[in-house]
Design an enzyme around this catalytic site. Structure first.
Site, short mmCIF file in Angstrom:
data_model
loop_
_atom_site.label_atom_id
_atom_site.label_comp_id
_atom_site.label_asym_id
_atom_site.label_seq_id
_atom_site.Cartn_x
_atom_site.Cartn_y
_atom_site.Cartn_z
CE LYS A 22 7.88 -1.57 -0.92
NZ LYS A 22 6.70 -0.77 -0.57
CG ASN A 23 5.84 -3.27 2.55
OD1 ASN A 23 6.18 -2.28 1.90
ND2 ASN A 23 4.97 -4.16 2.10
NE ARG A 94 -2.34 2.92 1.51
CZ ARG A 94 -3.49 3.43 1.89
NH1 ARG A 94 -4.00 4.46 1.26
NH2 ARG A 94 -4.15 2.91 2.91
CB CYS A 118 -2.24 4.31 -5.14
SG CYS A 118 -2.42 2.61 -4.73
NE ARG A 123 -2.90 0.57 -1.01
CZ ARG A 123 -1.60 0.32 -1.15
NH1 ARG A 123 -0.98 0.65 -2.24
NH2 ARG A 123 -0.93 -0.23 -0.18
N PRO A 124 -8.34 3.85 1.05
CG PRO A 124 -10.45 3.41 1.97
CD PRO A 124 -9.46 2.93 0.94
CB VAL A 125 -6.04 6.77 5.59
CG1 VAL A 125 -4.91 6.49 4.62
CG2 VAL A 125 -6.59 8.17 5.39
CG ASP A 126 -11.84 3.92 6.25
OD1 ASP A 126 -10.85 3.56 5.58
OD2 ASP A 126 -12.84 3.21 6.41
CG LEU A 127 -9.84 0.59 8.55
CD1 LEU A 127 -9.38 -0.86 8.39
CD2 LEU A 127 -11.21 0.60 9.23
CG ASP A 309 2.55 -6.62 -1.33
OD1 ASP A 309 1.58 -6.12 -1.89
OD2 ASP A 309 3.14 -6.07 -0.36
CB ILE A 331 -5.71 -7.54 -0.14
CG1 ILE A 331 -5.39 -8.91 0.45
CG2 ILE A 331 -5.31 -6.42 0.81
CD1 ILE A 331 -5.98 -9.20 1.80
NE ARG A 401 6.96 3.34 -4.73
CZ ARG A 401 5.69 3.22 -4.39
NH1 ARG A 401 4.77 3.16 -5.33
NH2 ARG A 401 5.32 3.15 -3.13
C1 UD1 Z 1 0.59 -2.71 3.31
C2 UD1 Z 1 1.83 -2.89 2.44
C3 UD1 Z 1 1.42 -3.31 1.03
C4 UD1 Z 1 0.55 -4.55 1.08
C5 UD1 Z 1 -0.63 -4.35 2.03
C6 UD1 Z 1 -1.46 -5.62 2.24
C7 UD1 Z 1 3.36 -1.26 3.38
C8 UD1 Z 1 4.12 -0.01 3.18
N1 UD1 Z 1 2.55 -1.63 2.38
O1 UD1 Z 1 -0.17 -1.67 2.71
O2 UD1 Z 1 2.62 -3.60 0.28
O3 UD1 Z 1 0.04 -4.83 -0.22
O4 UD1 Z 1 -0.15 -3.93 3.33
O5 UD1 Z 1 -0.65 -6.65 2.68
O6 UD1 Z 1 3.51 -1.95 4.37
N2 UD1 Z 1 -8.09 -0.10 3.90
C9 UD1 Z 1 -9.20 0.68 4.14
N3 UD1 Z 1 -9.10 1.68 5.07
C10 UD1 Z 1 -7.94 1.94 5.74
C11 UD1 Z 1 -6.81 1.14 5.48
C12 UD1 Z 1 -6.92 0.12 4.55
O7 UD1 Z 1 -10.26 0.47 3.56
O8 UD1 Z 1 -7.91 2.86 6.54
C13 UD1 Z 1 -8.19 -1.22 2.92
C14 UD1 Z 1 -7.24 -1.07 1.76
O9 UD1 Z 1 -7.79 -0.28 0.73
C15 UD1 Z 1 -7.05 -2.52 1.34
C16 UD1 Z 1 -7.09 -3.27 2.68
O10 UD1 Z 1 -7.75 -2.39 3.59
O11 UD1 Z 1 -8.12 -2.94 0.55
C17 UD1 Z 1 -5.75 -3.65 3.25
O12 UD1 Z 1 -4.89 -2.55 3.23
P1 UD1 Z 1 -3.70 -2.36 4.29
O13 UD1 Z 1 -3.43 -3.65 4.98
O14 UD1 Z 1 -4.00 -1.17 5.11
O15 UD1 Z 1 -2.49 -2.04 3.32
P2 UD1 Z 1 -1.35 -0.97 3.53
O16 UD1 Z 1 -0.97 -0.88 4.96
O17 UD1 Z 1 -1.66 0.27 2.79
#
Ligand code: UD1
Length: 424
Positions: A22-23, A94, A118, A123-127, A309, A331, A401
């Site tokens: 899926k991912n 997301r 969620c 789970r922000p997207v700042d990075l 996961d 995580i 899902r």
């Molecule tokens: C992906 C997987 C999810 C898995 C996760 C960690 C998909 C669709 N989903 O989620 O199943 O649990 O990897 O292996 O592939 N973070 C920030 N800022 C950001 C991005 C992330 O602070 O901009 C934090 C997140 O809140 C979290 C950590 O970084 O605490 C890791 O998240 P990330 O690796 O980005 O997970 P996803 O890509 O969302």
């Protein structure tokens, strides 16, 4: 709304085929936006998240056809006519944020809704945004949307040094960098097999990328990408989930297509707990080595560490292992929502901050429980496989899902499980 009813029973035996990841598929699909030629994915999983991504790509003008009963996704982004990923779709999933990098690289503009919080944390997207800024993107946050614009000559290469590992931010940056002018270096990049799979697909489309599977990835931008056909990598999370089934319920199960290198840290951990894992051409075969399972401590980490996961599913196993285990979630904050449900089944679990202490009990007892997220829901099904009596798992739309044909797959190895329609 459907429920799943599991009645704990005897040992399992047989083979469970493992689907495409899926991912991986959710990041491979937006890669179609990078090219005006067709991208075809084979070994796609049949899941509601995939349908949501198809809908999102469709809203941007891409064509997505699901062929061979959903196993093949034939996509074309020849005529893109949109740049806006609407909140109505993004809030459902997301991973929708993964259209941002490709849209920006190909069209120079994108408007993507912020995913919002969620169930498993903020789970922000700042990075994601910082990485795109390093390539020259101008970003503005307005009305819950990211409004992104590339500079007049298009995105340019940049150095992105992630402060911590993010799978999604690595994917977004990688895709955007394939069409940027010059070289982009991603430092502290994610090393997950899904990232390697994405890179292999992008390479097949003509991208110049090296270092995938390490913490430094270098991308040399090219003028355009072409079409390709790519096979989606095996779903290591589905694999690990079903590897736990014979350890919880007894018996011996082969996971068709499974490979140890997708899940090495997980395999080592379950072996420490008393599993025997054998690799063959058919896949991975798992059983208890001898006697009951033993307590082990688990700490989730980015790949190649123990996957977050699989934490909920591992907890289901440890509920009946001998001794006391400590699970540490590194995580996501708030990823122990399955614990209160497992406690309803008789488990002894004490959650304190990012730790959960699990003291093994002889047997769990069936109970009505609620799925709270994707991985939590399957952990309740695993727990039900060996519990005394009937476990009824509600809100199983979470399960749809990420797990295709879960009832059929578990029935195929002898589990007593069915899906029922609930009123209301
Ligand atoms: C992906 C997987 C999810 C898995 C996760 C960690 C998909 C669709 N989903 O989620 O199943 O649990 O990897 O292996 O592939 N973070 C920030 N800022 C950001 C991005 C992330 O602070 O901009 C934090 C997140 O809140 C979290 C950590 O970084 O605490 C890791 O998240 P990330 O690796 O980005 O997970 P996803 O890509 O969302």
């Amino acid at each position: 709304m459907d429920s799943i009813i599991v009645t704990g029973g005897g040992p399992l035996s047989g083979t469970i085929p493992i689907a495409g990841a899926k991912n991986a598929c959710l990041t491979l699909m937006p890669a179609t936006l990078l090219s005006d030629e067709p991208l075809t994915l084979t070994n796609a999983p049949r899941l509601s998240d995939i349908r949501t991504m198809s809908q999102l790509l469709g809203s941007l003008g891409a064509e997505v056809s699901s062929l061979s009963d959903g196993l093949v996704l034939a996509m074309s982004s020849h005529d893109l006519n949109g740049e806006r990923a609407d909140y109505d779709i993004v809030r459902k999933m997301r991973a929708s944020i993964l259209v941002l990098g490709p849209l920006l690289a190909r069209q120079g503009r994108a408007v993507v809704s912020l995913p919002g919080g969620c169930a498993i944390g903020a789970r922000p997207v700042d990075l994601h945004l910082k990485a795109l800024e390093a390539m020259g993107a101008e970003l503005e946050l307005r009305d819950g949307y990211v409004h992104a614009k590339a500079p007049s000559g298009g995105l340019h290469g940049g150095i992105v040094d992630f402060p911590f590992v993010s799978v999604g931010a690595t994917e977004n940056a990688l895709m955007a960098a394939t069409l940027a002018r010059g070289t982009t270096v991603l430092k502290n990049a994610a090393q997950e097999p899904e990232i390697v799979d994405l890179v292999h697909c992008l390479q097949a489309m003509g991208a110049q990328i090296s270092g995938e599977g390490t913490d430094t990835i270098e991308i040399q931008g090219v003028d355009r990408l072409h079409g390709a056909t790519h096979r989606v990598v095996t779903d290591r999370i589905e694999l690990g989930t079903y590897m736990l089934a014979p350890l919880v319920a007894g018996g011996e199960v082969t996971l068709g297509g499974g490979r140890r290198n997708l899940l090495d840290a997980f395999c080592t951990k379950i072996e420490e707990a008393g599993a025997e894992v054998t690799e063959s051409d058919a896949g991975l075969t798992v059983k208890r080595a001898n006697g009951p399972m033993q307590a082990v401590d688990v700490e989730t980490q980015p790949f190649p560490g123990f996957p977050t996961d699989l934490q909920a599913q591992m907890m289901a196993l440890l509920c009946t292992a001998q001794g006391t285990s400590v699970l540490e979630e590194k995580i996501f904050e708030n990823r122990f929502m399955h614990a209160p449900e497992l406690i309803r089944m008789g488990a002894e679990i004490d959650v304190h901050g990012g730790h959960a202490t699990v003291t093994g009990v002889d047997k769990l007892k069936g109970a009505p429980v609620m799925a709270t997220d994707l991985r939590a829901s399957v952990s309740l099904i695993l727990a039900g496989l060996a519990a005394q009596g009937e476990t009824r798992v509600g809100r199983v739309y979470h399960l749809d899902r990420g797990y295709e044909h879960v009832v059929a797959k578990l029935r195929g190895v002898g589990a007593n499980i069915e899906r029922v329609k609930e009123d209301g």
